[in-house]
Scaffold this motif. Structure first.
Motif, PDB file in Angstrom:
ATOM      1  N   TYR A   1       0.826  -1.208   0.000  1.00  0.00           N
ATOM      2  CA  TYR A   1       0.000   0.000   0.000  1.00  0.00           C
ATOM      3  C   TYR A   1       0.858   1.255   0.000  1.00  0.00           C
ATOM      4  O   TYR A   1       0.598   2.195  -0.750  1.00  0.00           O
ATOM      5  CB  TYR A   1      -0.927  -0.034   1.214  1.00  0.00           C
ATOM      6  CG  TYR A   1      -1.772   1.204   1.374  1.00  0.00           C
ATOM      7  CD1 TYR A   1      -2.836   1.456   0.521  1.00  0.00           C
ATOM      8  CD2 TYR A   1      -1.517   2.111   2.392  1.00  0.00           C
ATOM      9  CE1 TYR A   1      -3.619   2.587   0.667  1.00  0.00           C
ATOM     10  CE2 TYR A   1      -2.289   3.243   2.551  1.00  0.00           C
ATOM     11  CZ  TYR A   1      -3.335   3.478   1.688  1.00  0.00           C
ATOM     12  OH  TYR A   1      -4.101   4.598   1.845  1.00  0.00           O
ATOM     13  N   SER A   2       1.900   1.267   0.814  1.00  0.00           N
ATOM     14  CA  SER A   2       2.761   2.460   0.859  1.00  0.00           C
ATOM     15  C   SER A   2       3.551   2.623  -0.438  1.00  0.00           C
ATOM     16  O   SER A   2       3.765   3.741  -0.897  1.00  0.00           O
ATOM     17  CB  SER A   2       3.701   2.406   2.056  1.00  0.00           C
ATOM     18  OG  SER A   2       4.626   1.358   1.918  1.00  0.00           O
ATOM     19  N   MET A   3       3.963   1.516  -1.046  1.00  0.00           N
ATOM     20  CA  MET A   3       4.648   1.610  -2.347  1.00  0.00           C
ATOM     21  C   MET A   3       3.686   2.125  -3.411  1.00  0.00           C
ATOM     22  O   MET A   3       4.075   2.930  -4.265  1.00  0.00           O
ATOM     23  CB  MET A   3       5.208   0.244  -2.746  1.00  0.00           C
ATOM     24  CG  MET A   3       6.419  -0.171  -1.937  1.00  0.00           C
ATOM     25  SD  MET A   3       6.973  -1.842  -2.268  1.00  0.00           S
ATOM     26  CE  MET A   3       7.310  -1.775  -4.012  1.00  0.00           C
ATOM     27  N   TYR A   4       2.447   1.670  -3.367  1.00  0.00           N
ATOM     28  CA  TYR A   4       1.453   2.154  -4.326  1.00  0.00           C
ATOM     29  C   TYR A   4       1.242   3.656  -4.164  1.00  0.00           C
ATOM     30  O   TYR A   4       1.227   4.403  -5.147  1.00  0.00           O
ATOM     31  CB  TYR A   4       0.133   1.402  -4.125  1.00  0.00           C
ATOM     32  CG  TYR A   4      -1.002   1.993  -4.923  1.00  0.00           C
ATOM     33  CD1 TYR A   4      -1.094   1.769  -6.295  1.00  0.00           C
ATOM     34  CD2 TYR A   4      -1.968   2.785  -4.315  1.00  0.00           C
ATOM     35  CE1 TYR A   4      -2.122   2.321  -7.030  1.00  0.00           C
ATOM     36  CE2 TYR A   4      -2.996   3.337  -5.043  1.00  0.00           C
ATOM     37  CZ  TYR A   4      -3.070   3.101  -6.406  1.00  0.00           C
ATOM     38  OH  TYR A   4      -4.090   3.653  -7.126  1.00  0.00           O
ATOM     39  N   LYS A   5       1.074   4.111  -2.914  1.00  0.00           N
ATOM     40  CA  LYS A   5       0.868   5.535  -2.672  1.00  0.00           C
ATOM     41  C   LYS A   5       2.067   6.363  -3.115  1.00  0.00           C
ATOM     42  O   LYS A   5       1.909   7.453  -3.644  1.00  0.00           O
ATOM     43  CB  LYS A   5       0.627   5.789  -1.178  1.00  0.00           C
ATOM     44  CG  LYS A   5      -0.789   5.602  -0.758  1.00  0.00           C
ATOM     45  CD  LYS A   5      -1.115   6.089   0.646  1.00  0.00           C
ATOM     46  CE  LYS A   5      -0.003   6.555   1.491  1.00  0.00           C
ATOM     47  NZ  LYS A   5      -0.372   6.900   2.851  1.00  0.00           N
ATOM     48  N   GLU A   6       3.259   5.842  -2.893  1.00  0.00           N
ATOM     49  CA  GLU A   6       4.458   6.618  -3.192  1.00  0.00           C
ATOM     50  C   GLU A   6       4.809   6.642  -4.671  1.00  0.00           C
ATOM     51  O   GLU A   6       5.234   7.679  -5.201  1.00  0.00           O
ATOM     52  CB  GLU A   6       5.643   6.058  -2.405  1.00  0.00           C
ATOM     53  CG  GLU A   6       6.898   6.895  -2.524  1.00  0.00           C
ATOM     54  CD  GLU A   6       7.988   6.394  -1.590  1.00  0.00           C
ATOM     55  OE1 GLU A   6       9.165   6.696  -1.893  1.00  0.00           O
ATOM     56  OE2 GLU A   6       7.688   5.724  -0.604  1.00  0.00           O
ATOM     57  N   PHE A   7       4.628   5.533  -5.385  1.00  0.00           N
ATOM     58  CA  PHE A   7       5.106   5.451  -6.755  1.00  0.00           C
ATOM     59  C   PHE A   7       4.018   5.566  -7.815  1.00  0.00           C
ATOM     60  O   PHE A   7       4.239   6.129  -8.871  1.00  0.00           O
ATOM     61  CB  PHE A   7       5.872   4.148  -6.970  1.00  0.00           C
ATOM     62  CG  PHE A   7       7.130   4.062  -6.145  1.00  0.00           C
ATOM     63  CD1 PHE A   7       8.170   4.958  -6.345  1.00  0.00           C
ATOM     64  CD2 PHE A   7       7.251   3.111  -5.152  1.00  0.00           C
ATOM     65  CE1 PHE A   7       9.316   4.890  -5.580  1.00  0.00           C
ATOM     66  CE2 PHE A   7       8.401   3.029  -4.383  1.00  0.00           C
ATOM     67  CZ  PHE A   7       9.434   3.919  -4.603  1.00  0.00           C
ATOM     68  N   TRP A   8       2.838   5.007  -7.584  1.00  0.00           N
ATOM     69  CA  TRP A   8       1.834   5.006  -8.637  1.00  0.00           C
ATOM     70  C   TRP A   8       0.728   6.011  -8.419  1.00  0.00           C
ATOM     71  O   TRP A   8       0.185   6.556  -9.374  1.00  0.00           O
ATOM     72  CB  TRP A   8       1.225   3.598  -8.775  1.00  0.00           C
ATOM     73  CG  TRP A   8       2.196   2.646  -9.379  1.00  0.00           C
ATOM     74  CD1 TRP A   8       2.635   2.655 -10.665  1.00  0.00           C
ATOM     75  CD2 TRP A   8       2.865   1.589  -8.719  1.00  0.00           C
ATOM     76  NE1 TRP A   8       3.542   1.639 -10.841  1.00  0.00           N
ATOM     77  CE2 TRP A   8       3.709   0.968  -9.664  1.00  0.00           C
ATOM     78  CE3 TRP A   8       2.853   1.092  -7.425  1.00  0.00           C
ATOM     79  CZ2 TRP A   8       4.498  -0.106  -9.346  1.00  0.00           C
ATOM     80  CZ3 TRP A   8       3.658   0.018  -7.113  1.00  0.00           C
ATOM     81  CH2 TRP A   8       4.468  -0.563  -8.070  1.00  0.00           C
TER      82      TRP A   8
END
Length: 93
Positions: A81-88
């Motif tokens: 979830y945090s990777m999604y928020k940060e990158f996409w």
């Protein structure tokens, strides 16, 4: 020696409830993992008296593995979830 009086102490003025709410908004899967862990432990204690012929040590190992699995799963989902928020999901400038 000079001291800087412009330092904001707002983080120290925060009470425990608002700090917990702020941290939960930053990382929403941490409280979910903690709640799941507590639920599995409560279920294990409830089932402790109805375990049948299962040894106590085997029952406790199964409950520990289930609780740890839930926490690791919640951590994995939180990282995703945090990777999604940060990158996409980052707004385009």
């Amino acid at each position: 020696m000079s001291t800087n009086t412009d330092i904001s102490l707002s983080s120290y003025d925060e009470d425990q409830g608002s700090k917990l709410i702020r941290k939960a908004k930053e990382a929403p899967f941490v409280p979910i993992g903690m709640a799941g862990f507590a639920a599995i432990v409560a279920y294990g204690l409830y089932k402790l008296k109805n375990r049948g012929n299962t040894k106590m040590s085997i029952h406790l190992i199964h409950m520990r593995v289930a609780a740890q699995g839930f926490v690791v799963g919640a951590m994995t989902l939180g990282m995703g979830y945090s990777m999604y928020k940060e990158f996409w999901a980052k707004p385009k400038p």
